[in-house]
Design a protein around this motif. Structure first.
Motif, short mmCIF file in Angstrom:
data_model
loop_
_atom_site.label_atom_id
_atom_site.label_comp_id
_atom_site.label_asym_id
_atom_site.label_seq_id
_atom_site.Cartn_x
_atom_site.Cartn_y
_atom_site.Cartn_z
N VAL A 10 0.77 -1.03 -0.02
CA VAL A 10 0.10 0.02 0.06
C VAL A 10 0.86 1.19 -0.09
O VAL A 10 1.72 1.31 0.84
N LEU A 11 0.66 2.18 -0.81
CA LEU A 11 1.46 3.46 -0.80
C LEU A 11 0.49 4.52 -0.45
O LEU A 11 -0.63 4.65 -1.25
N PHE A 12 0.96 5.36 0.44
CA PHE A 12 0.34 6.62 0.71
C PHE A 12 1.09 7.71 0.15
O PHE A 12 1.99 7.91 0.45
N LEU A 13 0.37 8.35 -0.83
CA LEU A 13 0.85 9.56 -1.64
C LEU A 13 0.17 10.61 -0.84
O LEU A 13 -0.94 10.92 -1.21
N ASP A 14 0.85 11.57 -0.08
CA ASP A 14 0.17 12.51 0.50
C ASP A 14 0.56 13.91 -0.24
O ASP A 14 1.58 14.40 -0.06
N GLU A 15 -0.17 14.44 -0.85
CA GLU A 15 -0.11 15.70 -1.87
C GLU A 15 1.29 15.58 -2.44
O GLU A 15 2.09 16.44 -2.33
N PRO A 16 1.47 14.62 -3.23
CA PRO A 16 2.90 14.62 -3.76
C PRO A 16 3.29 15.67 -4.91
O PRO A 16 4.66 15.35 -5.18
N THR A 17 2.49 16.53 -5.41
CA THR A 17 2.71 17.05 -6.59
C THR A 17 2.80 18.83 -5.98
O THR A 17 2.83 19.59 -6.78
N VAL A 18 2.87 19.01 -4.65
CA VAL A 18 2.74 20.49 -4.38
C VAL A 18 4.09 20.89 -4.77
O VAL A 18 5.15 20.35 -4.47
N GLY A 19 3.91 22.13 -5.42
CA GLY A 19 5.03 22.85 -5.83
C GLY A 19 5.95 22.40 -6.93
O GLY A 19 7.08 22.38 -7.07
N VAL A 20 5.16 21.35 -7.74
CA VAL A 20 5.99 20.75 -8.79
C VAL A 20 5.75 21.40 -10.17
O VAL A 20 4.49 21.81 -10.36
N ASP A 21 6.64 21.41 -11.13
CA ASP A 21 6.40 21.94 -12.52
C ASP A 21 5.57 20.84 -13.29
O ASP A 21 5.51 19.80 -12.90
N PRO A 22 4.72 21.44 -14.20
CA PRO A 22 4.09 20.59 -15.01
C PRO A 22 4.55 19.24 -15.64
O PRO A 22 3.96 18.23 -15.60
N GLN A 23 5.89 19.35 -15.95
CA GLN A 23 6.50 18.13 -16.78
C GLN A 23 6.72 17.08 -15.47
O GLN A 23 6.55 16.01 -15.71
N SER A 24 7.26 17.59 -14.25
CA SER A 24 7.36 16.68 -13.22
C SER A 24 6.09 16.05 -12.63
O SER A 24 6.10 14.94 -12.29
N ARG A 25 5.13 16.87 -12.85
CA ARG A 25 3.72 16.33 -12.18
C ARG A 25 3.24 15.26 -13.21
O ARG A 25 2.82 14.14 -12.70
N ASN A 26 3.33 15.60 -14.49
CA ASN A 26 3.24 14.35 -15.47
C ASN A 26 3.81 13.23 -15.14
O ASN A 26 3.37 11.99 -15.33
N HIS A 27 5.19 13.54 -14.96
CA HIS A 27 5.79 12.16 -14.55
C HIS A 27 5.57 11.42 -13.30
O HIS A 27 5.53 10.38 -13.20
N ILE A 28 5.01 12.41 -12.45
CA ILE A 28 4.76 11.62 -11.30
C ILE A 28 3.28 10.80 -11.45
O ILE A 28 3.13 9.66 -11.12
N PHE A 29 2.35 11.59 -12.49
CA PHE A 29 1.16 10.76 -12.41
C PHE A 29 1.39 9.58 -13.17
O PHE A 29 0.82 8.22 -13.00
N GLU A 30 2.48 9.54 -14.28
CA GLU A 30 2.84 8.37 -15.20
C GLU A 30 3.30 7.10 -13.92
O GLU A 30 2.94 5.92 -14.33
N SER A 31 4.27 7.66 -13.04
CA SER A 31 4.67 6.67 -12.16
C SER A 31 3.58 6.15 -11.38
O SER A 31 3.80 4.84 -11.05
#
Lengths: 334, 413
Positions: free
Chosen positions: A156-177
């Motif tokens: 189980v992975l708990f992701l607590d607001e993992p995209t705060v302060g992240v640029d759009p490119q990195s945000r997309n990368h996080i979504f893909e991951s």
């Protein structure tokens, strides 16, 4: 599918303040489950209880069958936490950070090396692995923050607001991951955010939380369906029950009621619009529609025919943001 | 095991931070170099390097005077004529390390060939090697004086015999003279005219104020800077909470005890490294810079044990500061006030045997005092392990207290 997490009437109080007021939900194995709510709604407190950082005041939860009140030690081995903060050691390299968190979960030797290489691949930072975290961009730090929560292969992975302060490119990368982890490794993910687009994109189900309570819990489709075809906020100089019932009877209108909800400035209104008060004087009517575009034509026509001046108008397309506003009378980013 | 992982990680972070490394290792060496050098300059410019010896002359005869002159002329000791009452009072108050009492009738007894006894009174905690040196000088001078008296007496007896015998037996007198002298020498050895008794009262008084500047500066600044590392522990815990890694660790299968021990251990290890580096510098670096070397005294294992206790005590204090402080500024403020004030109060800047005269028991409320007191006993007075047990116990009590209150007040979440 069996539930990997079952939460029963979980309560957390800090002195007289009740941060979580008895929440119930379950997360199925391999599901991406969203906790959506504004800052201070209680999302992080719920995650803190489920990961063993805080003890519940009352109620309980089971993770992989382990009761968090009595078997938290075992439950912890199933969990991976990616906290809201960049919980890393900036002067150490990415590899050293990951090695440390892996060792804390009992990994060592070749297995640890392989796990580190694997999570570096997942977050696409293999080339920068031996550089100190402090030299990374904000988005890269976020990705290593996620990798540190994955290194021990949690169920189980708990992701607590993992995209705060992240640029759009990195945000997309996080979504893909996140999507890849769920799809390829069947990892159950609890994703908290106050960005409704993220929850809409990633989660199959979500709980909408406000002031420590779950105000709605369903699939994303059903949650958005609560608004039907969208909501119109109509500002008028005066309103009475007669007007409300006439509006409710119009075609494509499901219900009409006086509203206390704030109305945001149109997104493209620019500076000129932002200088105007968001609420016109007089009454605000909230109209839930079956189809917003046709309903707005009918409503404006009715008001014109009865010489009722329109002071403001806002159309809320059906999405989680408008669902939240509809359910709580507040905006997600308040 | 998890505590060890945390400790290794923290040490890596600690020694990557050049500022912290300079504070831990560089600053103490600079302090020691400056203070030790300054004190050494003052000492060599202003002080008589000979040992003072209070002498209470209750005889006032020519041989008592000769004894004092010979002691003075020995080179290593100078005589300080002192009244009996003043000497006893100074010994009582710990202002005198030792005093020599010359009994009434000393000159008459020695001249007449009768036995007499000098008394050397030494405080129980006087520097033992120095007392021994003083004793040897007095014994040497007294022995020479007795021998001289014996020879004079022998010659006098021989003269008396020569006056009474007939000339025909004069040859016998030549043989009798050396024989008589030899007999007197043997009598002098078997039954010395002047004996020296060393008296050590059982009462405990303050430590003797004799040592080299390095012997004082090295341990006292070590104590100061080892306790200053408590700030590093507190800051490390605060940083871990600030960046959120503390939450991540709390969510991992690691107990709170392991977490705290893991945060304490790096401070203990860093403190011990500090001690080794600072003491090593005192022993090797100071002589290279033309200053007297620092010595580990007669009980190096006890010194090591005190260093270990002090390292744990400092780490416990770090946990307490981390528990009480809520912000980075509070950590800095609390550390500055608590640690430096404790250092001043506990004798890290002024030797405790000076400071005790006006601060008295107040010094005992800080752990620095007990560490400094133990080091003074071991390194200045040459005390053995048994004599620093109270200091060890006190450091243990402080460590337990700091840790208990720190854990009690600590907010893990």
């Amino acid at each position: 599918m069996p539930a990997i997490i079952e939460v029963e009437n979980l309560v957390k109080s800090f002195g007289d303040f009740k941060a979580v007021k008895g929440v119930n939900f379950s997360v199925e194995e391999g599901e991406v489950f969203g906790l959506l709510g504004p800052n201070g709604a209680g999302k992080t407190t719920i995650i803190s209880m489920l990961t063993g950082i805080l003890k519940p005041t009352s109620g309980t939860a089971r993770i992989g069958g382990y009761d968090i009140r009595t078997e938290m030690g075992r439950a912890k081995t199933l969990n991976g936490l990616v906290p809201q903060d960049l919980a890393l050691y900036p002067t150490l390299s990415a590899r050293t950070n990951l090695a440390f968190f892996g060792r804390v979960y009992g990994l060592k030797g070749r297995e640890l090396k392989e796990r580190i290489a694997d999570v570096l691949r997942i977050v696409s930072l293999t080339e920068r692995a031996d550089e100190p975290i402090e030299t990374f961009s904000g988005g890269m730090k976020r990705r290593i923050n996620i990798a540190a929560g994955l290194v021990h292969q949690p169920r189980v992975l708990f992701l607590d607001e993992p995209t705060v302060g992240v640029d759009p490119q990195s945000r997309n990368h996080i979504f893909e991951s996140v999507l890849r982890l769920n799809r390829e490794r069947d990892m159950s993910i609890i994703y908290t955010s106050h960005y409704m687009e993220e929850v809409e994109l990633l989660c199959s189900r979500a709980a909408i939380i406000d002031e420590g309570r779950i105000v709605a819990l369903d699939t994303i489709k059903n949650l958005i369906g609560l608004l039907g075809g969208g909501v119109i906020h109509v500002g008028v100089e005066r309103a009475d029950p007669g007007l409300l019932s006439k509006l409710a009877a119009l075609p494509m209108v499901k219900e009409a009621a006086l509203s206390t909800a704030p109305v945001s400035a149109p997104p493209d209104a620019g500076a000129e619009a932002s200088e105007r008060p968001p609420l016109a004087a007089g009454a605000m009517i909230k109209i839930v529609t079956e189809r917003s575009q046709q309903a707005v034509v009918n409503v404006i026509g009715h008001l014109n025919n009865h010489n009722i001046p329109l002071t403001s108008l806002e159309i809320l397309e059906p999405n989680l943001e408008s669902v939240f506003l509809h359910l709580t009378g507040k905006k997600l980013r308040d | 095991m998890n505590a060890l992982h945390i400790a290794v990680k923290d040490l890596e972070i600690l020694f990557r931070d050049r500022g912290t490394a300079i504070q831990l290792l560089g600053l103490p060496l600079i302090f020691i170099l400056v203070f030790s050098g300054a004190l050494q300059t003052l000492a060599s410019g202003q002080q008589d390097t000979r040992l003072p010896l209070a002498v209470i002359d209750e005889d006032s005869g020519p041989l008592a005077q000769a004894l004092k002159d010979d002691i003075d002329a020995s080179g290593g000791i100078y005589v300080v004529p002192t009244e009996r009452a003043a000497a006893e009072s100074a010994l009582d108050k710990g202002e005198l390390a030792r005093a020599l009492f010359i009994p009434p009738g000393f000159s008459a007894d020695v001249t007449a060939g009768r036995s007499t006894r000098l008394r050397l009174i030494s405080r129980p905690d006087a520097h033992a090697p120095r007392t021994e040196a003083v004793r040897l000088v007095i014994e040497g001078v007294a022995r020479d004086m007795a021998l001289e008296s014996q020879i004079l007496l022998s010659l006098q007896q021989m003269g008396e015999m020569m006056a009474n015998i007939p000339d025909a037996f004069a040859v016998l007198a030549v043989e009798k003279g050396p024989a008589q002298a030899r007999a007197q020498f043997e009598a002098s050895r078997a039954r010395p005219l002047v004996t020296l008794t060393t008296v050590v009262p059982e009462r405990t008084v303050a430590a003797e104020e004799v040592t080299t500047p390095a012997q004082l500066a090295v341990p006292s600044f070590t104590v100061l800077f080892v306790f200053l590392t408590a700030q590093a522990t507190a800051r490390s815990i605060y940083d871990e909470k600030r960046v959120g890694s503390f939450r991540r660790l709390l969510a991992s299968p690691i107990s709170k005890a392991e977490l705290l021990i893991g945060k304490m251990l790096p401070n203990v290890i860093a403190s011990l490294i500090q001690v080794v580096v600072i003491f090593g510098f005192g022993m090797v670096g100071l002589p290279l810079l033309g200053q007297p070397a620092f010595s580990l005294g007669n009980a190096p294992l006890s010194v090591a044990l005190i260093a270990l206790l002090m390292a744990f005590c400092s780490s416990g204090l770090g946990i307490l500061i981390a528990a009480l402080a809520r912000t980075e500024n509070q950590i800095g403020g609390l550390s500055a006030v608590i640690l430096w004030a404790m250092g001043i109060l506990g004798g890290s800047f002024i030797p405790i045997f000076y400071l005790e005269r006006f601060l008295g028991p107040l010094m005992r409320v800080v752990p620095h005092y007990w560490a400094n007191s133990a080091f003074t006993a071991l390194l200045v007075r040459g005390a053995g392990p048994g004599e620093v047990l109270p200091q060890m116990l006190a450091l243990l009590i402080f460590t337990s207290g700091f840790f208990a209150v720190g854990v009690w007040k600590f907010e893990f979440d």
